[in-house]
Design a protein around this motif. Structure first.
Motif: not given
Length: 231
Positions: A114-136
């Motif tokens: 439905x919204x690939x650009x919004x999905x890309x934005x959420x993927x970016x947000x998800x990546x940031x959460x992963x880096x913050x959590x996994x790598x501290x």
């Protein structure tokens, strides 16, 4: 090489949305149908000399050799839209991955068509959460956080993470020229989703499996030592 419909292409893998099994596309499991307002189906069939004919819509059927289910991808040849049935719902994530990260990932999968650009934005947000959590790490912005783990990850992965960051910015921020629209199609957004899945496996799942294996071996060792030296 393999054949999709009447078009020769390099062999590619397709992941079944029903069972998650990935298989190479072959003439036995993958069929293309081209649809056009100006041409009948017969114009596209059987004649390689007609391959130059333009089609408005390409329909791709997949038959999974594992679960024997059929799936359909329907897309505009001009990348105006894309539709998948059944819709991609993503991989099942273990609960030891933080809920906020799982939520962003699943939402990105839900709006992929439905919204690939919004999905890309959420993927970016998800990546940031992963880096913050996994790598501290936490430096206030994703660019700085990616730089802070540069020496801890492979060089090619570092470049790809920055690519996800920039692609996510396309959906999150308007261009300086408000009349310029840089779009992201569903196929491109799905590659970002697949990268997140790769990182889930390489970071969280691999670490969890490693820790479980280490603990199992230590428990076995302790048990054997107690057998050798009973009280």
């Amino acid at each position: 090489d393999n054949v999709k419909g009447d078009v020769f292409t390099m062999a590619e893998k397709y992941k079944c949305p029903y069972c998650g099994v990935a298989f190479y596309e072959t003439p036995d499991n993958t069929k293309d149908r081209r649809v056009s307002f100006y041409h009948d189906q017969e114009d596209f069939e059987g004649m390689h000399s007609c391959s130059w004919l333009a089609s408005d819509i390409v329909v791709t059927y997949h038959y999974c050799p594992s679960c024997h289910e059929y799936s359909v991808q329907l897309a505009s040849s001009k990348k105006l839209f894309s539709f998948n049935y059944p819709p991609y719902v993503g991989m099942a994530l273990p609960e030891y991955i933080p809920e906020a990260i799982r939520t962003d990932y699943l939402e990105a999968c839900t709006i992929l068509d439905k919204s690939p650009r919004a999905a890309a934005t959420l993927a970016r947000r998800c990546l940031q959460g992963m880096i913050r959590n996994f790598w501290g790490v936490k430096s206030g912005n994703l660019a700085g956080e990616i730089d802070s783990i540069k020496d801890k990850i492979p060089a090619d992965q570092y470049r790809v993470l920055n690519g996800v960051r920039r692609l996510g910015n396309i959906g999150a921020h308007m261009e300086k020229d408000v009349n310029l629209i840089v779009d992201i199609d569903p196929g491109e957004a799905q590659k970002l989703i697949k990268l997140l899945e790769l990182l889930f496996k390489d970071w969280y799942i691999a670490r969890h499996d490693r820790e479980e294996l280490y603990n199992d071996i230590l428990a076995i060792d302790q048990n054997k030592q107690e057998q050798r030296h009973p009280d």
